[in-house]
Write an enzyme that holds these catalytic residues in place. Sequence first.
Site, PDB file in Angstrom:
ATOM      1  N   HIS A   1      -1.005 -13.744 -12.563  1.00  0.00           N
ATOM      2  CA  HIS A   1      -2.107 -12.918 -13.056  1.00  0.00           C
ATOM      3  C   HIS A   1      -1.600 -11.485 -13.165  1.00  0.00           C
ATOM      4  O   HIS A   1      -0.424 -11.216 -12.931  1.00  0.00           O
ATOM      5  CB  HIS A   1      -3.323 -13.018 -12.128  1.00  0.00           C
ATOM      6  CG  HIS A   1      -3.028 -12.649 -10.713  1.00  0.00           C
ATOM      7  ND1 HIS A   1      -3.100 -11.350 -10.256  1.00  0.00           N
ATOM      8  CD2 HIS A   1      -2.599 -13.398  -9.666  1.00  0.00           C
ATOM      9  CE1 HIS A   1      -2.759 -11.326  -8.971  1.00  0.00           C
ATOM     10  NE2 HIS A   1      -2.450 -12.548  -8.594  1.00  0.00           N
ATOM     11  N   GLY A   2      -2.447 -10.557 -13.522  1.00  0.00           N
ATOM     12  CA  GLY A   2      -2.033  -9.191 -13.794  1.00  0.00           C
ATOM     13  C   GLY A   2      -1.228  -8.530 -12.698  1.00  0.00           C
ATOM     14  O   GLY A   2      -0.198  -7.904 -12.960  1.00  0.00           O
TER      15      GLY A   2
END
Length: 92
Positions: free
Chosen positions: A14-15
């Site tokens: 994820h980010g």
Amino acid sequence: MTIVHARVDERLIHGQVATQWSKIVGANLLLVANDEVAHDEFRQSLMDMAAPSFAQTRYFTIDKTINVIHKASDSQLIFLICETCLLYTSPS
């Protein structure tokens, strides 16, 4: 083969993993060890979009990870990502 970092995170790639951790630890390969994701091309494609451009991605089952990770090239700096961590003892 060098595992530069291991992370247990239910979000997998994820980010934060893509923009921060991967760069900080110097990984050039994000290896997701997860039985479900290994067979889910849609989830893989979503994580590929979040992955940094400087790192490759691989999605292996837990068993495959155990069986092949020691064969990785010395040039691979692996960030190992798992959804959960299971601890157990050998049967007596």
